[in-house]
Design a protein around this motif. Structure first.
Motif, PDB file in Angstrom:
ATOM      1  N   VAL A  14       0.851  -1.186   0.000  1.00 30.88           N
ATOM      2  CA  VAL A  14       0.000   0.000   0.000  1.00 30.88           C
ATOM      3  C   VAL A  14       0.893   1.244   0.000  1.00 30.88           C
ATOM      4  CG1 VAL A  14      -1.738   1.304   1.282  1.00 30.88           C
ATOM      5  CG2 VAL A  14      -1.823  -1.201   1.257  1.00 30.88           C
ATOM      6  N   GLU A  15       0.678   2.123  -0.976  1.00 31.40           N
ATOM      7  CA  GLU A  15       1.495   3.338  -1.044  1.00 31.40           C
ATOM      8  C   GLU A  15       1.188   4.242   0.141  1.00 31.40           C
ATOM      9  OE1 GLU A  15       2.515   7.107  -3.968  1.00 31.40           O
ATOM     10  OE2 GLU A  15       1.439   5.388  -4.788  1.00 31.40           O
ATOM     11  N   LEU A  16       2.252   4.654   0.821  1.00 31.98           N
ATOM     12  CA  LEU A  16       2.122   5.587   1.938  1.00 31.98           C
ATOM     13  C   LEU A  16       2.249   7.009   1.401  1.00 31.98           C
ATOM     14  CD1 LEU A  16       4.408   3.702   4.498  1.00 31.98           C
ATOM     15  CD2 LEU A  16       1.921   3.569   4.251  1.00 31.98           C
ATOM     16  N   LYS A  17       1.598   7.960   2.051  1.00 33.21           N
ATOM     17  CA  LYS A  17       1.608   9.354   1.594  1.00 33.21           C
ATOM     18  C   LYS A  17       2.928  10.007   1.979  1.00 33.21           C
ATOM     19  CE  LYS A  17      -3.308   9.971   1.214  1.00 33.21           C
ATOM     20  NZ  LYS A  17      -4.461  10.815   1.506  1.00 33.21           N
ATOM     21  N   THR A  18       3.957   9.579   1.268  1.00 35.13           N
ATOM     22  CA  THR A  18       5.326   9.964   1.580  1.00 35.13           C
ATOM     23  C   THR A  18       5.603  11.410   1.197  1.00 35.13           C
ATOM     24  OG1 THR A  18       5.948   7.703   1.014  1.00 35.13           O
ATOM     25  CG2 THR A  18       7.730   9.287   1.248  1.00 35.13           C
ATOM     26  N   LYS A  19       6.251  12.129   2.121  1.00 38.77           N
ATOM     27  CA  LYS A  19       6.788  13.455   1.827  1.00 38.77           C
ATOM     28  C   LYS A  19       8.278  13.272   1.549  1.00 38.77           C
ATOM     29  CE  LYS A  19       4.874  17.002   3.929  1.00 38.77           C
ATOM     30  NZ  LYS A  19       4.496  17.962   4.976  1.00 38.77           N
ATOM     31  N   GLY A  20       8.936  14.288   1.081  1.00 35.74           N
ATOM     32  CA  GLY A  20      10.356  14.198   0.758  1.00 35.74           C
ATOM     33  C   GLY A  20      11.225  13.981   1.988  1.00 35.74           C
ATOM     34  N   GLY A  21      12.465  13.620   1.725  1.00 33.55           N
ATOM     35  CA  GLY A  21      13.441  13.510   2.799  1.00 33.55           C
ATOM     36  C   GLY A  21      13.630  12.122   3.373  1.00 33.55           C
ATOM     37  N   ALA A  22      13.060  11.090   2.748  1.00 32.80           N
ATOM     38  CA  ALA A  22      13.252   9.725   3.247  1.00 32.80           C
ATOM     39  C   ALA A  22      14.725   9.342   3.138  1.00 32.80           C
ATOM     40  CB  ALA A  22      12.395   8.744   2.462  1.00 32.80           C
ATOM     41  N   LYS A  23      15.188   8.533   4.095  1.00 33.40           N
ATOM     42  CA  LYS A  23      16.577   8.064   4.093  1.00 33.40           C
ATOM     43  C   LYS A  23      16.598   6.567   4.301  1.00 33.40           C
ATOM     44  CE  LYS A  23      18.447  12.317   5.996  1.00 33.40           C
ATOM     45  NZ  LYS A  23      19.235  12.910   7.077  1.00 33.40           N
ATOM     46  N   LEU A  24      17.171   5.851   3.337  1.00 30.99           N
ATOM     47  CA  LEU A  24      17.284   4.399   3.405  1.00 30.99           C
ATOM     48  C   LEU A  24      18.699   4.015   3.818  1.00 30.99           C
ATOM     49  CD1 LEU A  24      16.178   1.506   2.778  1.00 30.99           C
ATOM     50  CD2 LEU A  24      17.125   1.823   0.486  1.00 30.99           C
ATOM     51  N   ASN A  25      18.811   3.187   4.840  1.00 32.78           N
ATOM     52  CA  ASN A  25      20.082   2.591   5.241  1.00 32.78           C
ATOM     53  C   ASN A  25      19.906   1.092   5.037  1.00 32.78           C
ATOM     54  OD1 ASN A  25      22.148   1.296   6.606  1.00 32.78           O
ATOM     55  ND2 ASN A  25      22.159   2.732   8.311  1.00 32.78           N
ATOM     56  N   PRO A  26      20.601   0.478   4.060  1.00 32.26           N
ATOM     57  CA  PRO A  26      20.387  -0.937   3.774  1.00 32.26           C
ATOM     58  C   PRO A  26      20.951  -1.880   4.831  1.00 32.26           C
ATOM     59  CG  PRO A  26      22.138  -0.081   2.409  1.00 32.26           C
ATOM     60  CD  PRO A  26      21.572   1.086   3.157  1.00 32.26           C
ATOM     61  N   GLY A  27      21.581  -1.329   5.851  1.00 32.90           N
ATOM     62  CA  GLY A  27      22.176  -2.169   6.889  1.00 32.90           C
ATOM     63  C   GLY A  27      23.575  -2.598   6.491  1.00 32.90           C
ATOM     64  N   GLY A  28      24.233  -3.212   7.408  1.00 35.77           N
ATOM     65  CA  GLY A  28      25.611  -3.633   7.184  1.00 35.77           C
ATOM     66  C   GLY A  28      26.406  -3.402   8.452  1.00 35.77           C
ATOM     67  N   TYR A  29      27.678  -3.164   8.298  1.00 35.05           N
ATOM     68  CA  TYR A  29      28.550  -3.006   9.461  1.00 35.05           C
ATOM     69  C   TYR A  29      29.027  -1.571   9.608  1.00 35.05           C
ATOM     70  CZ  TYR A  29      28.723  -8.040   9.766  1.00 35.05           C
ATOM     71  OH  TYR A  29      28.367  -9.361   9.910  1.00 35.05           O
ATOM     72  N   SER A  30      28.977  -1.079  10.837  1.00 35.66           N
ATOM     73  CA  SER A  30      29.658   0.170  11.168  1.00 35.66           C
ATOM     74  C   SER A  30      30.982  -0.229  11.810  1.00 35.66           C
ATOM     75  CB  SER A  30      28.823   1.030  12.112  1.00 35.66           C
ATOM     76  OG  SER A  30      28.602   0.382  13.337  1.00 35.66           O
TER      77      SER A  30
END
Length: 117
Positions: A14-30
């Motif tokens: 279901v499409e969410l009413k997204t506003k700008g500025g989303a940030k995706l972090n795919p995970g991994g190691y710090s």
């Protein structure tokens, strides 16, 4: 290929009413360097789960309580550049927040796995 300009975010299709500025972090190691005496002796690493920071329009049909109750969600991040990523087993890290001034609902989805689809 185009450069990312905006993304569409979906929760369980279901499409969410997204506003700008989303940030995706795919995970991994710090990683953290450890050293002393002007030398680095080595690095340690810690696994970071996939996460997606988001802002939604606080529209009349967007229920923040319903959003907060969602668990085991499949989140897709569909870029206008043709790249799409999917986070499975997602839930909100903390309850989403409603900002009266901006009209935003913001939060952070965390999940088990992020894949390019």
């Amino acid at each position: 290929m185009a450069i990312l300009g905006f993304a569409v975010i979906r929760g369980n299709g279901v499409e969410l009413k997204t506003k700008g500025g989303a940030k995706l972090n795919p995970g991994g190691y710090s990683r953290t360097s450890h050293g002393g005496g002007g030398k680095v002796w080595g690095n340690s690493k810690k696994f970071e789960a996939p996460a997606l920071d988001f802002k939604l329009a606080a529209d009349e049909d967007v229920d923040i309580i319903e959003l907060n109750n969602m668990e085991e969600v499949t989140i897709t991040f569909e870029g206008d550049n043709g790249l799409t990523y999917m986070i499975t087993g997602a839930a909100l890290e903390n309850p989403a927040e409603l900002d009266e001034d901006s009209g935003d609902i913001s939060g952070r989805w965390i999940g088990r796995v992020c894949k390019k689809i």
